[in-house]
Design a protein around this motif. Structure first.
Motif, PDB file in Angstrom:
ATOM      1  N   SER A 150       0.827  -1.211   0.000  1.00  0.00           N
ATOM      2  CA  SER A 150       0.000   0.000   0.000  1.00  0.00           C
ATOM      3  C   SER A 150       0.858   1.256   0.000  1.00  0.00           C
ATOM      4  O   SER A 150       0.775   2.095  -0.898  1.00  0.00           O
ATOM      5  N   ASP A 151       1.690   1.399   1.023  1.00  0.00           N
ATOM      6  CA  ASP A 151       2.535   2.586   1.096  1.00  0.00           C
ATOM      7  C   ASP A 151       3.594   2.582   0.009  1.00  0.00           C
ATOM      8  O   ASP A 151       3.916   3.622  -0.564  1.00  0.00           O
ATOM      9  N   ALA A 152       4.162   1.403  -0.278  1.00  0.00           N
ATOM     10  CA  ALA A 152       5.169   1.338  -1.333  1.00  0.00           C
ATOM     11  C   ALA A 152       4.564   1.774  -2.663  1.00  0.00           C
ATOM     12  O   ALA A 152       5.183   2.530  -3.424  1.00  0.00           O
ATOM     13  N   GLY A 153       3.354   1.314  -2.939  1.00  0.00           N
ATOM     14  CA  GLY A 153       2.691   1.702  -4.176  1.00  0.00           C
ATOM     15  C   GLY A 153       2.362   3.171  -4.224  1.00  0.00           C
ATOM     16  O   GLY A 153       2.331   3.788  -5.289  1.00  0.00           O
ATOM     17  N   ARG A 154       2.118   3.765  -3.070  1.00  0.00           N
ATOM     18  CA  ARG A 154       1.836   5.198  -3.002  1.00  0.00           C
ATOM     19  C   ARG A 154       3.101   6.003  -3.250  1.00  0.00           C
ATOM     20  O   ARG A 154       3.088   7.020  -3.934  1.00  0.00           O
ATOM     21  N   PHE A 155       4.233   5.532  -2.705  1.00  0.00           N
ATOM     22  CA  PHE A 155       5.461   6.318  -2.777  1.00  0.00           C
ATOM     23  C   PHE A 155       6.198   6.150  -4.105  1.00  0.00           C
ATOM     24  O   PHE A 155       6.802   7.104  -4.598  1.00  0.00           O
ATOM     25  N   VAL A 156       6.190   4.946  -4.679  1.00  0.00           N
ATOM     26  CA  VAL A 156       6.977   4.732  -5.903  1.00  0.00           C
ATOM     27  C   VAL A 156       6.151   4.174  -7.048  1.00  0.00           C
ATOM     28  O   VAL A 156       6.689   3.896  -8.114  1.00  0.00           O
TER      29      VAL A 156
END
Length: 923
Positions: free
Chosen positions: A479-485
């Protein structure tokens, strides 16, 4: 236009105009047509509600169809029978089924979009054969309060169905083994799946989960699981002697649960509850080992169906322990850093990123001696991290002594953090039962995670601990990884990290331990769930390439995935769906792979694939760091989203802060949900086309020839099938001063002229129209390049009914845009009121523009209080002539302005739910 069919037809006709006028926006034009009908009184808000209800119905049917397509429940029993009979060699059979194919974790992520009645209807429709009809169309009006206990109850319901489904599979496996290998089958311990939850134990970023909440939940889970064990044993033998043991433990556990469910503010009350739980009691069942041994011993003598049933029950006890499954606590790395500083010698400081920190922690681990703890220590502890270790110690000492507990560490970027967690596990004497698991989800953690793992695996204290536990655990966050990169770069970076873990374990002699990889993804494309098939869903977070790295190193792999909140629980909402879900997962063998498979060209042609990955990542980073993107995504705050969880997404109370709101202030789920609502999954699509610029043919050929490449293309195509740049642009037009100034320019809608003029004047200083134009221009250029790239890759899985779904989403968006225009017009037309509590009329307008409707309505009701009494309510003797009018007070303002805004916003939220259903998940 009073029918959905009329609106679809009008939208389709409007789309034809884009051939002659490329800048023409059919979605906004349809919204203007609807808006004119609403403002002229030709279409009431009740009429709009009827249109929304019809579209909601279609969206729920789409949701049920998607679920059915993924798990195919009708054919699951036949598939299960065939799968069980595949292996004819006992050793191969045992190797396949004695270790979990998957760990399933039931989390409380805020995706409880549907009401319980809607979830039940969707699940029932998905699980049945035949056409999915209107029975699924349950109104979502009676929304429950989504509290932590509500989430916990929903998780336990789903887990109960998962347990029953696993029992069905285990029963089939044991029956097959009994028939095929009558002399060996008692040596076979079936364990195809493990279940776990972190609902009530994940305290990262939450202050509403107290330590006694976790204790109470664990006691509830123990009581419920014991009840289910007893019920299953009673089906085997109503007079079985072990029933008395189980029933005594149930009564005892429920009484202790009731103790801790009370408000234990008074130390005397807590002391009494703690003493009752910690005291010896004949019914204080802490281990199932004696019961499991008794059941298996009885099975050896029983034979036939009774033996299979007894061993099935024993297998479920071995799998879950004294709870509904394993449990995961979670703490933030910063909390651990603060906690470890409290244990340093006086005056000593450490930098957790330094080598000195590792040296200090090595010494602390070598010298640590276990300390006894109790509930009093837990009650007075101020450190969040230490409090969690103390809670785990009490659970292991007094509730369930056998079942391991996971300790997840969020934002973990230094090996010293893991050693700090291990220190506290040893300090409280629970290191032999706690699995410490770092979470990799930030860009920095993914980029440097390989070096992190290399360093950690070289720490003797850690490798000794891992061998003792029998596994190395890590967690990856999509979730956060997909949001950041971006979702595609995140998946590739996580895949590389998984490969580095295999290398580090092999290099440091840990091939005799298992690798438990918890890939935490949601149910949407933007948070790591591949939508096209169950095979893609399982391979996207843990690819065949990554699996082969472990298998070739001789490391046993234990994959773990999350089923998050209401969306994830749908897979287990009925016994039929739960069985189908586990059957499809077992068919695909996610813990295994073909070690002899040819290398995928995507990994061989790194001259192309590595640059492709970097270019997508760079494009996604540019969006995240762009003020244009940030301003567009936060233009409406969180006002398009329903409340979907107990962990609230707080709105900004400072109006000036809304304008500068950073995307990092919005969590991953609402961020992804906003992208759905605005009509374009930027975190999935953006950059994929631009990354191929100048090399379309070669990259197209590579993606077409690569299984991993085709999987990426299927994801991008699935997102693109639902995406609409015109819709993104339409939202920007709401803030276009020229639009409002021109709307009544030729004398049409004369009654709206003052309101439109006021809006035009107010919005001349607003930046959002320009922001949306810049964003859509960039997206359009990228989309052109994506179209060129995809022309070189065959479409393997074209979306069924694609144009129909796109048109219905377009109509939903047009209806919402019309409702927003209605709200804007009403808000600007409200009579001026004096400033109160530092809130002015302009502040209220800005609240409406950012869809902080509840805040705006609260201020308006304060300015214009509803009259609650009339003259007729008072029996006074003195005559009077005043009031001499109709005595409406502020009732007309409520009727003409405040109530319509409230009604329109409620419809806006219903439209948001329907759009989410068409995308397949909330957020």
């Amino acid at each position: 236009m009073t029918r959905v069919a009329d609106l679809v037809e009008r939208l389709q006709a409007a789309h034809q105009r884009t051939a002659q006028t490329p800048m023409f926006n059919p979605v906004f034009q349809l919204s203007l047509d609807i808006s004119r009908q609403i403002e002229a009184g030709e279409l009431t808000l009740a009429d709009v509600a009827g249109l929304v209800a019809e579209l909601e119905c279609d969206a729920l049917q789409s949701r049920a169809s998607r679920l059915r397509r993924l798990v195919e429940p009708a054919s699951a029993p036949v598939a299960l029978a065939s799968m069980v009979a595949q292996d004819t060699d006992f050793a191969e059979f045992s190797d396949r089924w004695q270790n979990p194919q998957l760990h399933a974790v039931f989390t409380a992520h805020p995706t409880f979009l549907m009401t319980p009645a809607q979830s039940d209807a969707v699940a029932q429709a998905a699980g049945q054969e035949g056409e999915i009809g209107p029975s699924v169309c349950v109104p979502g009006t009676d929304r429950p309060d989504i509290t932590l206990p509500y989430e916990h109850d929903r998780a336990l319901r789903a887990m109960a169905n998962a347990q029953d489904a696993r029992d069905t599979i285990v029963h089939r496996l044991l029956s097959h083994a009994q028939q095929q290998w009558p002399d060996k089958w008692h040596e076979f311990d079936a364990l195809p799946f493990r279940l776990a939850t972190w609902v009530g134990y994940d305290m990262d970023g939450r202050t509403d989960i107290k330590w006694h909440t976790s204790i109470t939940f664990r006691l509830q889970e123990k009581a419920k699981r014991l009840e289910r064990f007893a019920a299953n044993l009673k089906k085997i033998d109503e007079q079985h002697p072990l029933l008395a043991t189980l029933h005594g433990a149930i009564d005892y556990t429920q009484a202790r649960c009731d103790d801790f469910a009370q408000e234990l503010v008074d130390p005397a009350d807590l002391s009494a509850a703690a003493d009752r739980l910690t005291a010896d009691d004949p019914n204080k069942l802490l281990s199932l080992t004696p019961i499991i041994e008794a059941l298996e011993s009885e099975a050896r003598d029983a034979g036939g169906e009774r033996a299979v049933a007894l061993r099935t029950l024993a297998a479920s006890m071995r799998a879950d322990g004294l709870g509904m499954g394993w449990i995961h606590f979670r703490v933030n790395s910063s909390q651990l850093h603060n906690a470890i500083r409290s244990r340093l010698p006086e005056g000593q400081q450490i930098d957790v990123a330094s080598r000195g920190a590792l040296a200090t922690l090595r010494q602390m681990l070598a010298e640590v001696r276990p300390l006894r703890s109790n509930f009093a220590a837990l009650a007075i502890e101020s450190s969040s991290a230490i409090r969690q270790f103390l809670a785990m110690a009490q659970i292991l000492h007094h509730i369930d002594a056998d079942t391991p507990i996971r300790m997840l560490i969020a934002e973990c970027e230094q090996p010293a953090t893991v050693l700090a967690a291990l220190y506290f596990a040893r300090l409280f004497g629970i290191a032999d039962k706690v699995d410490v698991s770092p979470l990799f989800e930030t860009e920095s953690a993914l980029e440097h995670g390989g070096r992190f793992l290399d360093a950690l695996m070289q720490e003797e204290a850690y490798t000794d601990y891992a061998r003792q536990r029998g596994r190395v655990c890590i967690q990856t966050g999509f979730s956060d990884a997909g949001r950041f990169v971006g979702q595609i770069p995140a998946s590739l970076a996580i895949e590389r990290l998984q490969g580095r873990l295999a290398n580090a374990m092999e290099a440091n002699g840990l091939t005799d331990t298992a690798a438990l990889i918890f890939d935490t993804h949601g149910e949407s494309m933007g948070r790591g769930a591949h939508p096209t098939s169950m095979a893609d869903r399982l391979e996207w977070p843990l690819s065949p390439w990554a699996r082969r790295r472990f298998v070739r190193a001789g490391i046993r792999l234990e994959p773990e995935v999350s089923f998050q909140g209401g969306d994830g629980y749908l897979f287990f909402a009925t016994p039929e769906l739960a069985l189908a879900t586990l059957t499809r997962i077992a068919e695909l063998r996610p813990a295994q792979t073909d070690v002899d498979a040819a290398i995928d060209p995507f990994y061989r042609r790194t001259d192309l694939s590595l640059d492709f990955y970097r270019a997508i990542k760079e494009d996604q980073r540019d969006h995240l760091e762009s003020k244009t993107y940030s301003r567009a995504i936060t233009a409406f705050g969180l006002g398009m989203l329903n409340e979907t969880g107990s962990r609230k997404s707080r709105r900004q109370s400072d109006l000036s802060a809304d304008r500068d709101m950073s995307l990092r202030q919005i969590r991953a789920i609402p961020h992804n949900a906003i992208l759905q609502q605005l009509g374009y999954p930027v975190n999935v699509i953006a950059g994929f086309g631009s990354a191929a610029e100048g090399n379309y043919e070669d990259l197209g050929a590579l993606l077409a020839s690569s299984a991993r490449g085709r999987q990426m293309v299927r994801l991008v195509r699935a997102a693109n099938a639902l995406a609409s740049i015109k819709t993104v642009a339409a939202y920007g037009e709401l803030f276009n001063s020229a639009y409002w100034a021109s709307r009544t320019y030729r004398g049409t809608e004369a009654a709206l002229a003052p309101a439109c003029e006021a809006l035009a004047g107010y919005l001349t200083k607003d930046d959002r129209a320009g922001v949306f134009r810049r964003l859509t221009s960039r997206l359009r250029v990228d989309a052109l390049k994506l179209h060129r790239l995809l022309s070189h890759v065959p479409d393997e899985a074209p979306m069924e009914g694609r144009e129909h779904v796109r048109r219905e989403i377009g109509v939903l968006q047009a209806l919402r845009l019309a409702l927003l225009q209605h709200m804007f017009l009403k808000a600007v037309s409200i009579p001026a009121f004096s400033r109160a509590n530092d809130i002015s009329r302009d502040d209220v307008l800005e609240m409406v523009f950012t869809l902080r409707i509840e805040d705006a309505l609260q201020q308006l009701r304060r300015a214009y209080p509803a009259q609650v009494a009339t003259l007729a309510d008072y029996a006074v003797a003195e005559p009077g002539d005043y009031p001499d009018g109709d005595n409406e007070g502020y009732a007309a303002i409520h009727r003409d302005y405040i109530d319509p805004i409230e009604t329109a916003h409620a419809l806006n939220l219903r439209i948001g739910a329907a759009i989410a259903h068409q995308f397949g998940a909330h957020g």
